[in-house]
Design a protein around this motif. Structure first.
Motif, PDB file in Angstrom:
ATOM      1  N   ASP A  25       2.534   1.426   1.536  1.00 56.11           N
ATOM      2  CA  ASP A  25       1.737   2.144   0.538  1.00 56.11           C
ATOM      3  C   ASP A  25       2.629   3.165  -0.160  1.00 56.11           C
ATOM      4  N   THR A  26       2.831   2.966  -1.446  1.00 51.00           N
ATOM      5  CA  THR A  26       3.697   3.853  -2.219  1.00 51.00           C
ATOM      6  C   THR A  26       2.934   4.909  -2.995  1.00 51.00           C
ATOM      7  N   HIS A  27       1.634   4.945  -2.887  1.00 52.09           N
ATOM      8  CA  HIS A  27       0.857   5.960  -3.610  1.00 52.09           C
ATOM      9  C   HIS A  27       1.102   7.324  -2.982  1.00 52.09           C
ATOM     10  N   HIS A  32      -5.535   4.683  -2.632  1.00 48.71           N
ATOM     11  CA  HIS A  32      -5.842   3.421  -3.294  1.00 48.71           C
ATOM     12  C   HIS A  32      -7.252   2.968  -2.933  1.00 48.71           C
TER      13      HIS A  32
END
Length: 369
Positions: A25-27, A32
Motif C-alpha cells: 500500500d503506497t497511499h 484506500h
C-alpha cells in the motif's frame, strides 16, 4: 451455473492464490477503498476465459469492468502469475504422470481477432478478416508445453524455432532423442536444417501426398487445438489487442486442462454399444458423449490396449487353471451394415486405409530436396 466445476476451480485457485504477490500500500494515509477480494476477480476471469464476451458482460455489483480489466488483471500479468501457474501445472503433471518429451508435435491454429491489435493479420480462411495464429507445441500425450502467437497470414515455418526454444523451460532435463512430428507445411530444407541444428529427428508429411491425421502423431496437437477453441471462448474469438494479455489467457487454459472422462464410464458405454449393436449416436447420456467413447475406443485400438487386456486376462485365467489349451477352429458369416460396405476388393489398399501408424514413404530423417 459456474463456468468450471468446483472440484476443478478450488485446487486451481489454491495454486493461483499462492502465486499472487503481497500488495504494498503506497497511499500515505492508508485510506484506500476496500480492495475487491482476489477470489471474486479470479472467478470472473475464469468465467470470461471459458464463456468469452466483453469484460462488461461479466461485471456486476461486486466488481466493475475497470477493476477487472486494468487493476487486477494487469497487475497479475506484470507479476508473472499466469506464466508461473502454467509452469507449476506442467511440473506437477511431470511429477505425477510424466511428460513425454521424446515425441513432440507442432501445428498452427487460426482464430478470429475482430479487434485487431498485436499478432493479427488477414486471415486466409476467413475472407481476409482480422485473425490470429497460435503455433502450439505439445508433448507425446498432447499436453501443451509451448505456444507462439503471430498474424493469421504468417507461415508456420518461421515460428518453429521460437516454439522449440520453449523447451528451455525444462532446463537440461530433456531426453537424448527428440522426434518432432510436423505436417507438410514444414516440408522444406530450412526446417530440416533447423532440426539438425537443434539435434532433433523428425517425421514430416511430404508435400502433395495425403496422409490421414489419425495415421500419424499429429492428431494429438489437433485434439489440443480443438480443446482450446471449443472449451475456451476467449481463445476462439480473441478480442484483446495486447500481446501480453493474449498470452496471459493461454497460460491458465494450458494449466487448467479439461476434466478427463472416467475410464469406467467410457468402457461401460463401449460395452453397451457392443451389446446392443446400436449406432454411436444412440449411446445413452449416462455414459458420456458418444464421441468420447468412439475416440477412446479408436485410441485404445491403435495403441494395442485391447490386445493387452485380452493377454492379461488369459494369463490370469491360465494361472488359476481355468484355461484348457484345446483349440477348435471354425468360421461364421454375419450380416454387415450398409456403412460397412464398399471395401476395396482388388489391388492394394490406398494409403488412407493402411492400419500402420505411419506410412513407409513418409520422411523420417535427413533427405535431399
Amino acid at each position: 451455473m459456474p463456468a468450471v466445476p468446483a472440484s476443478f476451480i478450488e485446487p486451481l485457485w489454491v495454486h493461483f492464490e499462492a502465486l499472487i504477490p503481497a500488495r504494498v500500500d503506497t497511499h500515505p494515509l492508508g485510506c484506500h477503498r476496500r480492495r475487491i477480494p482476489d477470489r471474486v476477480v479470479f472467478d470472473k476471469l475464469v468465467a470470461r476465459l471459458v464463456l468469452g464476451g466483453s469484460y462488461h458482460r461479466h461485471a456486476d455489483d461486486r466488481v466493475s469492468a475497470t477493476t477487472l480489466l486494468r487493476a487486477h488483471r494487469d497487475e497479475w500479468i506484470a507479476a508473472g502469475v499466469f506464466d508461473r501457474l502454467e509452469q507449476a501445472a506442467l511440473e506437477a503433471y511431470d511429477t505425477v504422470v510424466g511428460l513425454d518429451l521424446s515425441a513432440l508435435v507442432v501445428d498452427g491454429c487460426i482464430v478470429k481477432a475482430p479487434c485487431s491489435g498485436d499478432n493479427t493479420g488477414k486471415s486466409p480462411v476467413d475472407r481476409a478478416k482480422s485473425g490470429l495464429k497460435r503455433s502450439l507445441l505439445v508433448e507425446g500425450a498432447g499436453v501443451p508445453i509451448g505456444c507462439e502467437l503471430a498474424g493469421a497470414n504468417r507461415h508456420d515455418s518461421p515460428l518453429l524455432r521460437p516454439i522449440l526454444e520453449r523447451l528451455s523451460r525444462f532446463g537440461f532435463d530433456l531426453p537424448e532423442t527428440i522426434t518432432v512430428h510436423l505436417d507438410s507445411g514444414y516440408d522444406s530444407a530450412v526446417t530440416r536444417e533447423l532440426l539438425d541444428e537443434l539435434g532433433c529427428t523428425w517425421q514430416i508429411n511430404p508435400k502433395g501426398q495425403f496422409v490421414p491425421v489419425n495415421h500419424t502423431h499429429r492428431w494429438k496437437v489437433e485434439r489440443t487445438n480443438s480443446w482450446h477453441t471449443r472449451g475456451f471462448r476467449a481463445l476462439q474469438i480473441v478480442t484483446d489487442r495486447s500481446e501480453a494479455i493474449q498470452r496471459a489467457w493461454i497460460a491458465p487454459a494450458n494449466g487448467k486442462g479439461r476434466r478427463w472422462r472416467d475410464h469406467r464410464q467410457v468402457v461401460n458405454g463401449i460395452l453397451w454399444k457392443l451389446r446392443t449393436g446400436a449406432p454411436w449416436r444412440d449411446v445413452p447420456e449416462r455414459y458420456g458423449p458418444w464421441k468420447t467413447g468412439h475416440e477412446r475406443l479408436r485410441i485404445w485400438t491403435m495403441d494395442g490396449t485391447g490386445a493387452k487386456i485380452l493377454d492379461e486376462a488369459v494369463v490370469k485365467d491360465d494361472a488359476a487353471g481355468e484355461v484348457e489349451w484345446v483349440f477348435s477352429v471354425d468360421s461364421s458369416s454375419i450380416r454387415a451394415h450398409q456403412h460397412a460396405a464398399g471395401a476395396r476388393k482388388k489391388g492394394a489398399a490406398p494409403i488412407r486405409s493402411r492400419p500402420s501408424l505411419w506410412p513407409e514413404n513418409v520422411s523420417d530423417g535427413p533427405a535431399e530436396d
